[in-house]
Write a protein that holds these residues in place. Structure first.
Motif, PDB file in Angstrom:
ATOM      1  N   ARG B 552       0.947  -1.333   0.149  1.00 59.16           N
ATOM      2  CA  ARG B 552      -0.028   0.102   0.055  1.00 59.16           C
ATOM      3  C   ARG B 552       0.888   1.348   0.006  1.00 59.16           C
ATOM      4  NH1 ARG B 552      -5.263   0.084   2.346  1.00 59.16           N
ATOM      5  NH2 ARG B 552      -5.262   2.230   1.707  1.00 59.16           N
ATOM      6  N   LYS B 553       2.117   1.251   0.556  1.00 55.04           N
ATOM      7  CA  LYS B 553       2.670   2.153   0.953  1.00 55.04           C
ATOM      8  C   LYS B 553       4.339   2.010   0.425  1.00 55.04           C
ATOM      9  CE  LYS B 553       3.879   5.914   4.237  1.00 55.04           C
ATOM     10  NZ  LYS B 553       5.308   5.730   4.836  1.00 55.04           N
ATOM     11  N   ASP B 554       4.885   2.783  -0.477  1.00 56.46           N
ATOM     12  CA  ASP B 554       6.204   2.691  -0.854  1.00 56.46           C
ATOM     13  C   ASP B 554       6.654   4.064  -1.368  1.00 56.46           C
ATOM     14  OD1 ASP B 554       8.930   1.847  -0.744  1.00 56.46           O
ATOM     15  OD2 ASP B 554       8.540   0.406  -2.438  1.00 56.46           O
ATOM     16  N   VAL B 555       7.008   4.852  -0.580  1.00 57.59           N
ATOM     17  CA  VAL B 555       7.224   6.308  -1.162  1.00 57.59           C
ATOM     18  C   VAL B 555       8.180   7.000  -0.208  1.00 57.59           C
ATOM     19  CG1 VAL B 555       5.141   6.956   0.045  1.00 57.59           C
ATOM     20  CG2 VAL B 555       5.940   8.091  -2.238  1.00 57.59           C
ATOM     21  N   LEU B 556       8.929   7.905  -0.833  1.00 56.24           N
ATOM     22  CA  LEU B 556       9.587   8.736   0.125  1.00 56.24           C
ATOM     23  C   LEU B 556       8.815  10.091   0.315  1.00 56.24           C
ATOM     24  CD1 LEU B 556      12.787   8.456  -1.950  1.00 56.24           C
ATOM     25  CD2 LEU B 556      12.378   7.323   0.311  1.00 56.24           C
ATOM     26  N   ALA B 557       8.353  10.279   1.792  1.00 52.47           N
ATOM     27  CA  ALA B 557       7.335  11.452   1.714  1.00 52.47           C
ATOM     28  C   ALA B 557       8.012  12.606   1.240  1.00 52.47           C
ATOM     29  CB  ALA B 557       7.339  11.367   3.368  1.00 52.47           C
ATOM     30  N   LYS B 558       8.913  13.038   1.429  1.00 52.94           N
ATOM     31  CA  LYS B 558       9.157  14.535   1.017  1.00 52.94           C
ATOM     32  C   LYS B 558      10.635  14.288   0.121  1.00 52.94           C
ATOM     33  CE  LYS B 558       7.996  16.917   5.034  1.00 52.94           C
ATOM     34  NZ  LYS B 558       8.443  18.145   5.961  1.00 52.94           N
ATOM     35  N   CYS B 559      10.789  14.964  -0.817  1.00 49.46           N
ATOM     36  CA  CYS B 559      11.996  15.037  -1.449  1.00 49.46           C
ATOM     37  C   CYS B 559      12.397  16.485  -2.173  1.00 49.46           C
ATOM     38  CB  CYS B 559      11.789  13.989  -2.524  1.00 49.46           C
ATOM     39  SG  CYS B 559      13.447  13.658  -3.513  1.00 49.46           S
ATOM     40  N   LYS B 567      17.941  10.758  -0.860  1.00 49.37           N
ATOM     41  CA  LYS B 567      16.582   9.839  -1.298  1.00 49.37           C
ATOM     42  C   LYS B 567      17.166   8.890  -2.502  1.00 49.37           C
ATOM     43  CE  LYS B 567      14.168  11.349   2.026  1.00 49.37           C
ATOM     44  NZ  LYS B 567      13.116  12.496   2.036  1.00 49.37           N
ATOM     45  N   LEU B 571      16.797   4.788  -2.675  1.00 49.85           N
ATOM     46  CA  LEU B 571      16.128   4.031  -3.646  1.00 49.85           C
ATOM     47  C   LEU B 571      17.319   3.127  -4.392  1.00 49.85           C
ATOM     48  CD1 LEU B 571      14.117   7.017  -5.587  1.00 49.85           C
ATOM     49  CD2 LEU B 571      13.417   5.030  -4.630  1.00 49.85           C
TER      50      LEU B 571
END
Lengths: 369, 603
Positions: B552-559, B567, B571
């Motif tokens: 459901r979630k695989d993301v870097l919140a901020k970039c 970041k 990755l």
């Protein structure tokens, strides 16, 4: 496109999740710091005089916590020495409880035209537990002071025991305050912060629960007319953060002040995080860079792709071809085929399908060189 | 060095429970005899392979020759032979024991007799070795030598009243051990003038000299220039070098009966010098080889595939090189629908398999996938034809099968009588059939079991050790084949059959195992972009199902500005992790998934 970032490393006190370069106990160094900042502005402006800048962003810390005259002087100096374009977007991060009418007037007078407010939550108990200095009422008051301005509001999700109704209440409050732009950030527990202990104790929502909150926020904002243009950013028609879009388009930017990062002509460099060290460097007529790397070849591509795929617009195929001299769809034929289910491919773009933007890493890593 | 009389030669090994100080005592003996200068003394000299040091186990045998001037004024030649400590290598142990006349039995004076002490001691007794007990760790305040001496007499039946009481760590009373070796361990017997008979107890491949055979000369003598012949592999070679271990190879003119040393003869592969084989002279052959030769047969089979399909040739090279040094390893090309081209490899046991796997990864820097190990079946088809199947995916359709035979072993389990219950329970779970049970004496019972090999390759040994608190020992030999109700258990991932996960199991165990494997796979397969059903099936009928939920979630919140470098690294790291996965159809599977399903029973 190019941007200027100014870091203001001061705040009243640290929030429980914060691992940014911000030093509440060093506020007494603010004047010396800003004196150095002016020097750094002068040198960088001289060096980058061939560039035109479309955005300026004062971030922190809490920029609104320090004497507004210092902020004003810094912005004035920037406008005087750099080529700041007509109609540039000039943002300052402010916190309710640190601004009054006088400050707001001064900000507007020196040219700030976008205000980013760290609301985080509309729940006062939550705000207290995060060690925020404001409450919901103060937020609305700040918005009133700002009047009909370009206001952006930050909302946090993934907090301990957080439910959808808190997220809804927070978004509603932001809308009530007149936000044109809303950022929804999932809490990232960083080592060394009090929040990390909470995380280690398993008290934070699971990834699935956070995803649930995110999906809710995404759909709710969409309904309210705030369109997602980057995974964490939503805006009413046209009110994108131009400054942040520049990062995701892999534009150039110069960072001023402690811990600020720059990317100029494919060189990434970052200033020291320590205020004293920064002051010492600048007083000795040096830059305060402590990290620098040249980005070359395929790495530029990887950065371009990973940043572009965060956005709803995705990769601009013409731009890709112009920049790298190859056609993206040819270069990544296999990967595009393999990930095809998750991609939208248009005439001039490749983007991650809406439903998969929140699991974008899974897709992006396939396109890294 | 003057020629040592046969009467002044002592060939011995050291047996001990793990951590009772075997390697330390060996180091002290080497030091005391001045064989290795202090400077060269690397702790645990005998365990030379990195893997051995790390795991604290001995895989390859390393003998060493030392000279000692005893209190009686005479000089003695000591040959210390190390022994591997795992059941996978039990045949090697028995061969290296056959090269000795005596064994030093180390007992920790603070802990007394422990499981392995007993197991190894019995092995030595079975080989007719003279056993000399030694009480170690006397430097510790908790040492209780009198009690432990009594224990040795009571449990093993050895007189330990004059056992040296030492501290290997602090070098206390090591001389007592050296004198004991002289006085208690018999000199070898043998006739220098008889035809040569040399027992090969280990060998390794040297890039310059070819195969170095570790030998014990039982009769006769051998020197450079001799034409030798191996009995079993029946090959002839010209001896280019003979010598002893000091501990590095030290050439000598001649090896005589009673000696332990090495022979080099430009031999190309260790396959020609099987452990247990006898070397004799071409011109003056011995009429009979030494007794006890067994070919080390692979009994456990598994698929080995390169993680990166394009590395097939590198894997082939690696296996060929390992084979030079490891005669028990066998392999042939194989291909799997799921994993592409690879090899079907045969091993002595699971530890052997693990060692080969790790050596491929370390010494050849190759990432590999090892599929679930299995055994080799005799499959009789309806037409009467028999095919050998050691790869579940090659099992013919059940309609074509008349019956299947599986390999069985005869297992001798030695244990104190207290653990008979747990042992019987374990053997029953493993479809074992008790043949006999007899008391060797009041303290030691032997259970003879007939067990299907495929039940014991997984975790039988570990199960046995844990249920008997380590006191039982296991010795087994293959005992032919028996008809059995076997079925193929298939695993489906996202609706596609995954041949590399198929196993052959007993019909009655299929359901439980299928369920357990499905649950295990659910744990080890990371969540992906879509929901993945995991199904276990027998003969096309689904018997278990689990689901790996969609990510459901695989993301870097901020970039933003300064984050980009960091970041990007995150990755890249994630991408590296993904490289360790193998794509089967639409599903990414971590390479360890194949082995993890093995460990089901022990959890």
């Amino acid at each position: 496109m190019a941007g200027i970032y100014v870091h203001v490393p001061f705040c009243k006190h640290k929030c429980t999740y914060c691992d940014f370069a911000s030093y509440p106990r060093e506020i007494n160094k603010a004047e010396a710091y800003f004196a150095c900042l002016l020097k750094e502005i002068d040198s960088r402006a001289q060096e980058l005089k061939h560039m035109v800048f479309d955005t300026v962003y004062f971030g922190g810390g809490t920029p609104s916590f320090v004497n507004a005259n210092l902020i004003g002087a810094a912005l004035n100096r920037i406008k005087k020495t750099f080529n700041v374009a007509q109609g540039a977007e000039i943002t300052i991060e402010i916190n309710p409880g640190t601004v009054d009418e006088e400050k707001v007037e001064l900000y507007k007078k020196v040219g700030f035209n976008r205000f980013s407010i760290g609301l985080q939550s509309a729940d006062d108990k939550r705000l207290a537990s995060l060690n925020r200095i404001h409450d919901a009422q103060q937020f609305l008051h700040t918005c009133e002071l700002l009047g009909d301005q370009n206001i952006s509001v930050d909302v946090m999700i993934g907090l301990k025991e957080q439910q959808k109704d808190e997220v809804k209440k927070t978004i509603d409050l932001a809308v009530k305050g007149g936000a044109k732009h809303i950022s929804v950030y999932a809490l990232t527990p960083e080592e060394g912060t009090p929040m990390f202990t909470t995380y280690l104790n398993g008290e934070l929502p699971s990834e699935d629960e956070t995803a649930e909150l995110y999906d809710f926020a995404y759909r709710y904002l969409d309904k309210l007319g705030y369109k997602r243009y980057e995974v964490s950013n939503f805006a009413l028609g046209g009110y994108y953060s131009r400054h942040n879009l520049n990062y995701w388009k892999r534009g150039e930017y110069v960072g001023l002040g402690v811990a600020a990062s720059s990317c100029i002509e494919n060189r990434r460099f970052t200033n020291t995080e320590k205020i004293d060290e920064y002051i010492r460097f600048i007083m000795n007529d040096c830059y305060a860079e402590i990290f620098s790397e040249k980005i070359e070849g395929d790495e530029i591509k990887s950065e371009f792709i990973m940043l572009a795929l965060r956005t709803s617009a995705g990769i601009n195929l013409d731009k890709y071809k112009n920049t790298f001299g190859v056609d993206f769809l040819c270069e990544f034929k296999e990967e595009v085929a393999l990930e095809g289910d998750y991609l939208d491919i248009g005439e001039n773009f490749v983007k991650i399908k809406d439903d998969y933007l929140y699991v974008q890493n899974q897709i992006i890593i396939n396109f890294l060189k | 060095m003057a020629l040592t009389k046969k009467n002044n030669v002592r060939n011995f090994c050291i047996v001990a429970h793990i951590d009772h100080g075997k390697s330390t005592l060996a180091d002290r003996i080497i030091e005391k005899t001045g064989q290795v200068s202090q400077r060269d003394m690397e702790s645990q000299l005998l365990d030379s392979m990195d893997l051995e040091k790390e795991r604290g186990i001995t895989i390859k045998l390393t003998p060493i020759t030392m000279y000692y001037t005893a209190k009686n004024g005479e000089e003695y030649k000591f040959n210390l032979i190390d022994t591997p400590g795992h059941v996978d290598f039990s045949y090697e142990v028995s061969r290296s024991l056959a090269a000795c006349e005596g064994a030093i039995l180390i007992v920790d004076a603070t802990q007394g007799i422990e499981a392995q002490t007993l197991a190894n001691c019995y092995l030595a007794l079975d080989n007719d070795l003279e056993i000399m007990p030694v009480l170690n760790k006397m430097d510790l305040a908790s040492a209780r030598p009198d009690e432990v001496s009594a224990e040795i007499e009571e449990i093993i039946g050895l007189d330990a009243s004059d056992a040296p009481r030492i501290s290997a760590k602090n070098g206390i009373n090591i001389e007592d051990v050296l004198e004991g070796i002289v006085n208690k361990i018999p000199a070898p017997v043998g006739d220098d003038d008889a035809p040569l008979r040399a027992l090969i107890f280990d060998s390794y491949y040297d890039n310059f000299k070819g195969v170095i055979c570790f030998v014990r000369i039982k009769d006769g003598k051998v020197k450079v220039g001799d034409k030798i012949r191996t009995y079993i592999s029946d090959k002839q070679f010209d001896v280019t070098e003979v010598g002893v271990f000091s501990p590095h190879l030290q050439p000598k003119e001649c090896l005589y009966s009673g000696d332990v040393g090495y022979i080099a003869a430009s031999i190309k592969s260790v396959e020609d010098t099987n452990v247990g084989d006898t070397i004799t002279l071409v011109n003056n052959p011995a009429p009979e080889p030494l007794p006890g030769y067994k070919k080390a047969l692979p009994v456990v089979f598994s698929g080995v595939y390169p993680l990166d399909g394009s590395k097939f040739n590198d894997l082939k090279e690696a296996l060929l090189k390992l084979k030079l040094n490891d005669a028990a390893l066998s392999f042939e090309p194989d291909n799997s629908m799921a994993l592409g081209f690879g090899f079907r490899c045969g091993f002595l046991g699971l530890l052997h398999m693990e060692i080969v796997q790790q050596r491929i990864e370390r010494e050849f820097d190759l990432d590999i996938i090892t599929t679930t190990p299995g055994v080799s079946y005799h499959v009789y088809k309806t037409g009467g034809e028999m095919v050998l199947v050691n790869n579940p995916s090659k099992l013919p359709d059940s309609s074509e099968i008349e019956h299947i035979e599986e390999p069985v072993i005869k297992a001798s389990i030695y244990s104190p009588p207290d653990y008979i219950g747990p042992i019987m329970e374990l053997c029953k779970e493993k479809r074992g059939e008790l043949i006999t049970m007899d008391y060797i004496d009041t303290r030691r019972v032997r259970l003879l079991y007939k067990l299907p090999l495929n039940e014991i390759i997984f975790d039988f040994f570990d199960g046995l050790k844990s249920r008997t608190r380590g006191y039982a020992s296991l010795d087994y030999e293959l005992d032919g084949y028996q008809t059995s109700e076997l079925v193929k258990l298939d695993m489906y991932l996202n609706g596609d059959i995954c041949d590399a996960l198929s196993i052959i199991v007993h019909k009655e165990k299929a359901y439980a195992r299928g369920r357990a494997i499905a649950i295990k796979l659910k744990d080890v397969i990371p969540r992906q972009m879509f929901e993945i059903p995991i199904q276990a099936a027998v003969g096309g009928k689904i018997i278990a199902r689990e689901t790996v939920k969609a990510l459901r979630k695989d993301v870097l919140a901020k970039c933003y500005g300064g984050d980009i470098t960091r970041k990007k690294k995150l990755l890249e790291k994630q991408k590296e992790g993904k490289k360790k996965m193998r794509r089967l159809g639409s599903v990414e599977i971590p390479s360890e998934a194949f082995m993890s399903i093995l460990k089901i029973d022990s959890e």
